[in-house]
Design a protein around this motif. Structure first.
Motif, short mmCIF file in Angstrom:
data_model
loop_
_atom_site.label_atom_id
_atom_site.label_comp_id
_atom_site.label_asym_id
_atom_site.label_seq_id
_atom_site.Cartn_x
_atom_site.Cartn_y
_atom_site.Cartn_z
N PHE A 112 2.36 -4.59 3.60
CA PHE A 112 3.61 -3.82 3.67
C PHE A 112 3.31 -2.41 3.19
O PHE A 112 2.76 -2.21 2.11
CB PHE A 112 4.70 -4.45 2.80
N LYS A 113 3.65 -1.40 4.02
CA LYS A 113 3.35 -0.01 3.71
C LYS A 113 4.56 0.65 3.04
O LYS A 113 5.68 0.53 3.52
CB LYS A 113 2.98 0.74 4.97
N LEU A 114 4.29 1.36 1.94
CA LEU A 114 5.33 2.05 1.18
C LEU A 114 5.16 3.56 1.31
O LEU A 114 4.03 4.06 1.37
CB LEU A 114 5.23 1.70 -0.31
N ASP A 115 6.26 4.30 1.32
CA ASP A 115 6.19 5.76 1.31
C ASP A 115 5.85 6.27 -0.08
O ASP A 115 5.16 7.28 -0.23
CB ASP A 115 7.51 6.38 1.77
N THR A 116 6.37 5.60 -1.10
CA THR A 116 6.10 5.99 -2.47
C THR A 116 6.13 4.77 -3.37
O THR A 116 6.74 3.76 -3.04
CB THR A 116 7.12 7.05 -2.95
N SER A 117 5.42 4.86 -4.48
CA SER A 117 5.41 3.79 -5.46
C SER A 117 5.44 4.43 -6.84
O SER A 117 5.51 5.65 -6.97
CB SER A 117 4.17 2.91 -5.30
N VAL A 170 0.85 -1.19 0.00
CA VAL A 170 0.00 0.00 0.00
C VAL A 170 0.89 1.24 0.00
O VAL A 170 1.78 1.38 0.84
CB VAL A 170 -0.92 0.02 1.23
N ASP A 171 0.65 2.14 -0.96
CA ASP A 171 1.35 3.42 -1.04
C ASP A 171 0.63 4.37 -0.09
O ASP A 171 -0.53 4.71 -0.29
CB ASP A 171 1.30 3.94 -2.48
N LEU A 172 1.32 4.83 0.96
CA LEU A 172 0.69 5.68 1.96
C LEU A 172 0.39 7.09 1.45
O LEU A 172 -0.47 7.77 2.00
CB LEU A 172 1.58 5.76 3.20
N SER A 173 1.07 7.54 0.40
CA SER A 173 0.85 8.90 -0.08
C SER A 173 -0.44 9.04 -0.87
O SER A 173 -1.01 10.12 -0.91
CB SER A 173 2.04 9.36 -0.92
N ASN A 174 -0.92 7.97 -1.51
CA ASN A 174 -2.15 8.09 -2.29
C ASN A 174 -3.10 6.91 -2.15
O ASN A 174 -4.15 6.88 -2.78
CB ASN A 174 -1.82 8.30 -3.78
N GLY A 175 -2.76 5.91 -1.34
CA GLY A 175 -3.65 4.79 -1.10
C GLY A 175 -3.64 3.70 -2.17
O GLY A 175 -4.43 2.77 -2.09
N PHE A 176 -2.76 3.81 -3.15
CA PHE A 176 -2.67 2.81 -4.22
C PHE A 176 -2.25 1.46 -3.63
O PHE A 176 -1.32 1.38 -2.83
CB PHE A 176 -1.66 3.27 -5.28
#
Length: 88
Positions: free
Chosen positions: A46-51, A15-21
């Motif tokens: 697993f949480k991502l800062d960016t994708s 999951v991209d935390l910046s936009n919910g993707f």
């Protein structure tokens, strides 16, 4: 195959935390949380800062350093002079 030497390779929800993707792929990453996919499956999360969905390079919103107010050119004019005593 030998037991206990292979990593835990399984499907993981990223999951991209910046936009919910969200996207699912196979990975060996260690996770502590679980998350639900859109189809209702419960997978390790697993949480991502960016994708690729939010990174400026991939979204086309990246700015060139050369076009940002002439800062690079100012730096070159100030510090890029050649021919001083050190270069002889």
């Amino acid at each position: 195959m030998k037991e206990g030497i292979h990593p835990n390779y399984r499907e993981v929800l990223f999951v991209d935390l910046s936009n919910g993707f969200k996207f699912v792929t196979r990975s060996c990453v260690n996770t502590k949380e679980m998350g639900k996919t859109e189809d209702g499956r419960e997978l390790p999360l697993f949480k991502l800062d960016t994708s690729s969905e939010s990174h400026p390079f991939y979204t086309g919103t990246q700015k060139s350093v050369d076009n940002m107010g002439g800062r690079v050119e100012k730096f070159r004019n100030r510090f890029g002079k050649t021919g001083g005593a050190a270069s002889k």
